[in-house]
Write an enzyme that holds these catalytic residues in place. Structure first.
Site, PDB file in Angstrom:
ATOM      1  N   ASP A   7     -64.022 -77.130  40.899  1.00  6.25           N
ATOM      2  CA  ASP A   7     -62.863 -77.559  40.135  1.00  6.25           C
ATOM      3  C   ASP A   7     -61.655 -76.793  40.722  1.00  6.25           C
ATOM      4  O   ASP A   7     -61.852 -75.805  41.447  1.00  6.25           O
ATOM      5  CB  ASP A   7     -63.139 -77.184  38.672  1.00  6.25           C
ATOM      6  CG  ASP A   7     -61.913 -77.225  37.798  1.00  6.25           C
ATOM      7  OD1 ASP A   7     -61.285 -78.281  37.756  1.00  6.25           O
ATOM      8  OD2 ASP A   7     -61.594 -76.198  37.163  1.00  6.25           O
TER       9      ASP A   7
ATOM     10  N   ASP B  90     -57.959 -76.018  39.004  1.00  5.54           N
ATOM     11  CA  ASP B  90     -57.195 -75.128  38.103  1.00  5.54           C
ATOM     12  C   ASP B  90     -58.111 -74.255  37.260  1.00  5.54           C
ATOM     13  O   ASP B  90     -59.040 -74.749  36.617  1.00  5.54           O
ATOM     14  CB  ASP B  90     -56.307 -75.974  37.180  1.00  5.54           C
ATOM     15  CG  ASP B  90     -55.161 -76.599  37.937  1.00  5.54           C
ATOM     16  OD1 ASP B  90     -54.166 -75.919  38.185  1.00  5.54           O
ATOM     17  OD2 ASP B  90     -55.290 -77.787  38.319  1.00  5.54           O
TER      18      ASP B  90
ATOM     19  N   ASP C 255     -64.054 -74.550  34.971  1.00  9.01           N
ATOM     20  CA  ASP C 255     -63.674 -73.765  33.786  1.00  9.01           C
ATOM     21  C   ASP C 255     -63.335 -74.617  32.575  1.00  9.01           C
ATOM     22  O   ASP C 255     -63.078 -74.095  31.497  1.00  9.01           O
ATOM     23  CB  ASP C 255     -62.428 -72.922  34.105  1.00  9.01           C
ATOM     24  CG  ASP C 255     -61.187 -73.792  34.205  1.00  9.01           C
ATOM     25  OD1 ASP C 255     -61.253 -74.830  34.890  1.00  9.01           O
ATOM     26  OD2 ASP C 255     -60.163 -73.460  33.580  1.00  9.01           O
TER      27      ASP C 255
HETATM   28  O1  LIG Z   1     -59.671 -80.344  36.771  1.00 14.05           O
HETATM   29  P1  LIG Z   1     -58.674 -79.279  37.097  1.00 14.05           P
HETATM   30  O2  LIG Z   1     -58.448 -79.111  38.557  1.00 14.05           O
HETATM   31  O3  LIG Z   1     -59.020 -77.974  36.424  1.00 14.05           O
HETATM   32  O4  LIG Z   1     -57.306 -79.798  36.479  1.00 14.05           O
HETATM   33  C1  LIG Z   1     -57.121 -79.815  35.072  1.00 14.05           C
HETATM   34  C2  LIG Z   1     -55.670 -79.742  34.730  1.00 14.05           C
HETATM   35  O5  LIG Z   1     -55.154 -78.650  35.502  1.00 14.05           O
HETATM   36  C3  LIG Z   1     -53.749 -78.413  35.450  1.00 14.05           C
HETATM   37  O6  LIG Z   1     -53.422 -77.874  34.176  1.00 14.05           O
HETATM   38  C4  LIG Z   1     -54.002 -76.616  33.898  1.00 14.05           C
HETATM   39  O7  LIG Z   1     -53.526 -75.640  34.852  1.00 14.05           O
HETATM   40  C5  LIG Z   1     -52.094 -75.411  34.790  1.00 14.05           C
HETATM   41  C6  LIG Z   1     -51.737 -74.445  35.918  1.00 14.05           C
HETATM   42  O8  LIG Z   1     -52.456 -73.255  35.809  1.00 14.05           O
HETATM   43  C7  LIG Z   1     -51.716 -74.872  33.402  1.00 14.05           C
HETATM   44  O9  LIG Z   1     -50.315 -74.672  33.325  1.00 14.05           O
HETATM   45  C8  LIG Z   1     -52.167 -75.892  32.337  1.00 14.05           C
HETATM   46  O10 LIG Z   1     -51.931 -75.370  31.046  1.00 14.05           O
HETATM   47  C9  LIG Z   1     -53.664 -76.196  32.488  1.00 14.05           C
HETATM   48  O11 LIG Z   1     -54.066 -77.237  31.594  1.00 14.05           O
HETATM   49  C10 LIG Z   1     -52.982 -79.677  35.735  1.00 14.05           C
HETATM   50  O12 LIG Z   1     -51.608 -79.444  35.609  1.00 14.05           O
HETATM   51  C11 LIG Z   1     -53.442 -80.790  34.822  1.00 14.05           C
HETATM   52  O13 LIG Z   1     -52.722 -81.945  35.101  1.00 14.05           O
HETATM   53  C12 LIG Z   1     -54.923 -81.008  35.091  1.00 14.05           C
HETATM   54  O14 LIG Z   1     -55.395 -82.086  34.319  1.00 14.05           O
END
Ligand SMILES: O=P(O)(O)OC[C@H]1O[C@H](O[C@H]2O[C@H](CO)[C@@H](O)[C@H](O)[C@H]2O)[C@H](O)[C@@H](O)[C@@H]1O
Length: 391
Positions: free
Chosen positions: A126, A128, A329
């Site tokens: 993954d 983020d 995560d």
């Molecule tokens: O599947 P992932 O790669 O984990 O993506 C899931 C979401 O990730 C991002 O948002 C998350 O991370 C951001 C940066 O650290 C944080 O600001 C936010 O609160 C988290 O939800 C991304 O911006 C989303 O669009 C994704 O869906």
């Protein structure tokens, strides 16, 4: 060229009835799996409905899910009596018993590598919260130079894919490694290898070329939703522009509404705005991420299905000599963990520094531990190869 000898993951059962228990459309329930047929021309009109009541988002559990979506991280210290980490305030029994259920993948590395002996490992990551730390601004969620080099090394030895909720283009831009496979929009946009396996014949699978001109398979099971997602994205931007801190992202096959930077008192407001818009889109559903509301098509597709699809494309499915590892995560990663747990196929590793219910087998505390684990995998593989050449 589109192929059509497999059934489409797009579900066709219309769901238009109200959910009597909760008093809301059943299509608005999070993780709701059924779909709705689309009245023709419907998704090209921007809905201008009277806003619903705040009770909507309270009664359907959205707010509760929002509050629990990203619990505050605790400061961790080593506890002298246990070979595990414990919360700094007073020794956190809950965290310790959680670690017994989800042991550290680093401390269990011998067990993992023993099981991986003579097997082909495939690595799914993954982005983020796994490769990059969670930060307030999604546009600044960069991975470190050392993490990038760890991922690059992993990909030298094992087929490696990134499975992200972000758009495939965006996550490729952030990772910047050509040697990986990428699945964006929670697996609804996969650029994988050409394999001549059954997965190549999936509907919505087309032959394409990547940035380096290499032939690839492009699988986009929610293609028909692109205009609808674009329309909803624009409506969300418009309808949340007065909420300080709100941020909406367009991932092409899904869209996200971030509330991380909102004052908590405004969470019900943003939830209600999203709720009101979704009421008009029975073919879209809501899922919860880390302080983010994710709007996606009601199709039978998720990160778990994406992993299965990639394993098949790589010629690694239905084999006893394959050990897939998935590190993530987020709640959306649970779909992949579930696939592994149900098939007893591989290892799901949850990245979390707080106790969380999960289908994973192991845990890692944060991206820095993920990096250590990836490096350990590479070192182990190099040693294995050395041993083999000596024999
Ligand atoms: O599947 P992932 O790669 O984990 O993506 C899931 C979401 O990730 C991002 O948002 C998350 O991370 C951001 C940066 O650290 C944080 O600001 C936010 O609160 C988290 O939800 C991304 O911006 C989303 O669009 C994704 O869906």
């Amino acid at each position: 060229m589109e192929k059509s000898n497999h059934s489409s993951p797009v579900l066709t059962d219309p769901i238009t009835v109200n959910n009597s228990r909760l008093g809301i459309h059943s299509n608005l329930l999070s993780y709701q799996q059924s779909g709705g047929s689309l009245p023709s021309g419907k998704y090209m009109t921007i809905p201008r409905k009277k806003p619903g009541k705040l009770e909507d988002v309270l009664s359907n559990g959205w707010l509760e899910a929002m509050r629990s979506s990203s619990p505050p991280r605790k400061k961790l210290i080593k506890h002298k009596d246990f070979n595990i980490d414990a919360a700094a305030d007073d020794f956190d029994i809950a965290y310790c018993s959680w670690m017994i259920k989800f042991p550290s993948a680093l401390k269990s590395f011998d067990q993992i590598s023993k099981n991986a002996k003579n097997k082909k490992i495939a690595v799914f990551l993954d982005y983020d919260g796994t490769l990059s730390p969670i930060v307030d601004d999604p546009d600044r969620a960069f991975m470190s130079v050392s993490m990038r080099s760890a991922v690059r090394d992993v990909a030298k030895y094992f087929p490696t894919a990134i499975i992200s909720g972000r758009s495939r283009d965006k996550v490729y831009e952030l990772v910047g490694l050509t040697e990986l496979y990428y699945a964006g929009s929670h697996g609804m946009d996969i650029m994988g290898p050409v394999s001549h396996a059954d997965s190549d014949d999936h509907p919505n699978c087309i032959r394409s070329t990547d940035q380096q001109g290499k032939e690839v398979n492009l699988f986009q099971p929610a293609k028909e939703f692109i205009p609808m997602i674009d329309e909803v994205f624009k409506t969300l931007v418009e309808n949340t522009k007065d909420i300080k801190g709100a941020k909406v992202e367009n991932h092409k096959f899904c869209t996200s509404v971030h509330y991380r930077n909102l004052e908590e008192k405004n969470w019900p407001i943003i939830a209600q705005r999203v709720h009101d818009i979704l009421k008009d889109y029975p073919r879209l559903r809501l899922t919860h991420g880390r302080k983010v509301l994710e709007i996606r098509p009601v199709i039978d597709w998720n990160k778990g299905k994406a992993v299965e699809f990639l394993l098949e494309s790589l010629g690694l499915s239905d084999r006893d000599d394959v050990l897939p590892i998935y590190i993530g995560d987020d709640r959306t990663d649970e779909d992949a963990f579930k696939v592994f747990r149900e098939s007893n196929l591989g290892y799901g590793i949850l990245v979390s520094s707080v106790p969380k219910e999960s289908k994973a087998f192991f845990s890692l505390k944060d991206p820095s531990e993920v990096e250590k684990f990836l490096k350990a995998l590479v070192t182990w593989k190099q040693l294995e190869e050395k041993l083999h050449t000596k024999i």
